[in-house]
Design an enzyme around this catalytic site. Sequence first.
Site, PDB file in Angstrom:
ATOM      1  N   LYS A  17       0.833  -1.216   0.000  1.00  0.00           N
ATOM      2  CA  LYS A  17       0.000   0.000   0.000  1.00  0.00           C
ATOM      3  C   LYS A  17       0.867   1.265   0.000  1.00  0.00           C
ATOM      4  CE  LYS A  17      -2.029  -1.020   3.897  1.00  0.00           C
ATOM      5  NZ  LYS A  17      -1.301  -2.274   4.193  1.00  0.00           N
ATOM      6  N   ARG A 170      11.106  -1.766  11.263  1.00  0.00           N
ATOM      7  CA  ARG A 170      10.028  -1.370  12.166  1.00  0.00           C
ATOM      8  C   ARG A 170       9.889  -2.377  13.300  1.00  0.00           C
ATOM      9  NH1 ARG A 170       4.867   0.092   8.444  1.00  0.00           N
ATOM     10  NH2 ARG A 170       3.866  -1.128  10.093  1.00  0.00           N
TER      11      ARG A 170
HETATM   12  P1  ADP Z   1       1.060  -1.623   7.377  1.00  0.00           P
HETATM   13  O1  ADP Z   1       1.637  -0.667   6.359  1.00  0.00           O
HETATM   14  O2  ADP Z   1       2.013  -2.693   7.724  1.00  0.00           O
HETATM   15  O3  ADP Z   1      -0.301  -2.067   6.983  1.00  0.00           O
HETATM   16  P2  ADP Z   1       0.634   0.734   8.953  1.00  0.00           P
HETATM   17  O4  ADP Z   1       1.896   1.488   8.805  1.00  0.00           O
HETATM   18  O5  ADP Z   1      -0.542   1.174   8.135  1.00  0.00           O
HETATM   19  O6  ADP Z   1       0.923  -0.802   8.726  1.00  0.00           O
HETATM   20  O7  ADP Z   1       0.178   0.731  10.483  1.00  0.00           O
HETATM   21  C1  ADP Z   1       1.067   0.391  11.520  1.00  0.00           C
HETATM   22  C2  ADP Z   1       0.301   0.375  12.838  1.00  0.00           C
HETATM   23  O8  ADP Z   1      -0.245   1.680  13.110  1.00  0.00           O
HETATM   24  C3  ADP Z   1      -0.902  -0.555  12.873  1.00  0.00           C
HETATM   25  O9  ADP Z   1      -0.550  -1.893  13.202  1.00  0.00           O
HETATM   26  C4  ADP Z   1      -1.757   0.097  13.973  1.00  0.00           C
HETATM   27  O10 ADP Z   1      -1.233  -0.186  15.276  1.00  0.00           O
HETATM   28  C5  ADP Z   1      -1.539   1.579  13.695  1.00  0.00           C
HETATM   29  N1  ADP Z   1      -2.541   2.126  12.752  1.00  0.00           N
HETATM   30  C6  ADP Z   1      -2.302   2.606  11.499  1.00  0.00           C
HETATM   31  N2  ADP Z   1      -3.441   3.029  10.935  1.00  0.00           N
HETATM   32  C7  ADP Z   1      -4.431   2.807  11.843  1.00  0.00           C
HETATM   33  C8  ADP Z   1      -5.845   3.001  11.848  1.00  0.00           C
HETATM   34  N3  ADP Z   1      -6.488   3.514  10.797  1.00  0.00           N
HETATM   35  N4  ADP Z   1      -6.525   2.646  12.959  1.00  0.00           N
HETATM   36  C9  ADP Z   1      -5.910   2.126  14.038  1.00  0.00           C
HETATM   37  N5  ADP Z   1      -4.585   1.897  14.100  1.00  0.00           N
HETATM   38  C10 ADP Z   1      -3.841   2.237  13.013  1.00  0.00           C
HETATM   39  P1  ADP Z   2       2.196  -1.880   3.182  1.00  0.00           P
HETATM   40  O1  ADP Z   2       2.182  -0.353   3.214  1.00  0.00           O
HETATM   41  O2  ADP Z   2       0.976  -2.445   2.527  1.00  0.00           O
HETATM   42  O3  ADP Z   2       2.453  -2.491   4.525  1.00  0.00           O
HETATM   43  P2  ADP Z   2       4.774  -1.592   1.771  1.00  0.00           P
HETATM   44  O4  ADP Z   2       4.468  -0.721   0.602  1.00  0.00           O
HETATM   45  O5  ADP Z   2       5.501  -0.984   2.920  1.00  0.00           O
HETATM   46  O6  ADP Z   2       3.401  -2.326   2.255  1.00  0.00           O
HETATM   47  O7  ADP Z   2       5.555  -2.873   1.229  1.00  0.00           O
HETATM   48  C1  ADP Z   2       5.982  -3.915   2.118  1.00  0.00           C
HETATM   49  C2  ADP Z   2       7.373  -4.372   1.703  1.00  0.00           C
HETATM   50  O8  ADP Z   2       7.290  -5.064   0.441  1.00  0.00           O
HETATM   51  C3  ADP Z   2       8.387  -3.241   1.502  1.00  0.00           C
HETATM   52  O9  ADP Z   2       9.647  -3.692   1.935  1.00  0.00           O
HETATM   53  C4  ADP Z   2       8.375  -2.999  -0.027  1.00  0.00           C
HETATM   54  O10 ADP Z   2       9.630  -2.533  -0.492  1.00  0.00           O
HETATM   55  C5  ADP Z   2       8.048  -4.383  -0.567  1.00  0.00           C
HETATM   56  N1  ADP Z   2       7.198  -4.361  -1.769  1.00  0.00           N
HETATM   57  C6  ADP Z   2       6.169  -3.508  -2.043  1.00  0.00           C
HETATM   58  N2  ADP Z   2       5.582  -3.798  -3.233  1.00  0.00           N
HETATM   59  C7  ADP Z   2       6.258  -4.884  -3.714  1.00  0.00           C
HETATM   60  C8  ADP Z   2       6.131  -5.664  -4.928  1.00  0.00           C
HETATM   61  N3  ADP Z   2       5.186  -5.414  -5.828  1.00  0.00           N
HETATM   62  N4  ADP Z   2       6.987  -6.693  -5.091  1.00  0.00           N
HETATM   63  C9  ADP Z   2       7.939  -6.969  -4.163  1.00  0.00           C
HETATM   64  N5  ADP Z   2       8.117  -6.288  -3.021  1.00  0.00           N
HETATM   65  C10 ADP Z   2       7.285  -5.239  -2.793  1.00  0.00           C
END
Ligand code: ADP
Ligand code: ADP
Length: 225
Positions: A17, A170
């Site tokens: 995302k 992270r």
């Molecule tokens: P990921 O990219 O791995 O999906 P995020 O960076 O979006 O994770 O979120 C990391 C953490 O921040 C979540 O596990 C949660 O604890 C908190 N968080 C992020 N967005 C929200 C939300 N909309 N509501 C509640 N908690 C959130």
């Molecule tokens: P999210 O915000 O959904 O948690 P991220 O964009 O941070 O996901 O991506 C998670 C991990 O996967 C990062 O280390 C990123 O560099 C990698 N990644 C993202 N998109 C791809 C893809 N299409 N193929 C391989 N690796 C990816």
Amino acid sequence: MSGRRYLVLMGPPGAGKGTQASRIAEEGGMCKISTGDLLREAVAAGTELGRKAEKTMKAGELVSDEIVLGLIRERLGRPDAAAGFILDGYPRNVAQAEALDALLAELGQPIDAVVLMDIDPAVLFKRLTGRRSCPSCGKVFNIYSAPSEKGDRCDAEVHAGIEAPMLVQRKDDREDVIENRLRVYERETRPLVDHYRDRGLLRVVKADGPVERVSAEFLRAAGGG
Ligand code: ADP
Ligand code: ADP
């Protein structure tokens, strides 16, 4: 992406995302608004809100709806958001989706589309354990699929000429916390798929392929170029 678009990006942790939101927002002159980033900034700054959220985030649970709504209300109220935005990581449960609908109705900016990044769960673990990011500029890497050109340091242009920062992992990208985050996604966030499908807003994008291919499919699905 043509015209002004108000988009929501959904998908499990590690679906890509943040990666796609950054690319699409930059290309389309839109704001990327990530509640995860806003919360991590508050934690790093040591604000009261950050202190409240930190333990919950470390455990992979959702921060309270009230806290995230406050953050998103403040961010969406800034003038640049009116030009178009991609919401990354918000909403994450039905109560947040309802609060968002009310807020966007107030602002006169209803959602154009909700893009679901669909991915085989088996891929997620490697993406998350391999994720690294720059503590200074926020650029995201992956030791397996998207390594830095400078090894364990950030290769972003902004650090040219100075010693680039060391990349960090992270705290919630540890295996035990990842398992919980995936459970929380299934329980709390997955029900939003039906919520938005029922409203005719859902677009599904396959997120397993290379980054560029996912971006191209994203643009088609979200009604752009
Ligand atoms: P990921 O990219 O791995 O999906 P995020 O960076 O979006 O994770 O979120 C990391 C953490 O921040 C979540 O596990 C949660 O604890 C908190 N968080 C992020 N967005 C929200 C939300 N909309 N509501 C509640 N908690 C959130
Ligand atoms: P999210 O915000 O959904 O948690 P991220 O964009 O941070 O996901 O991506 C998670 C991990 O996967 C990062 O280390 C990123 O560099 C990698 N990644 C993202 N998109 C791809 C893809 N299409 N193929 C391989 N690796 C990816």
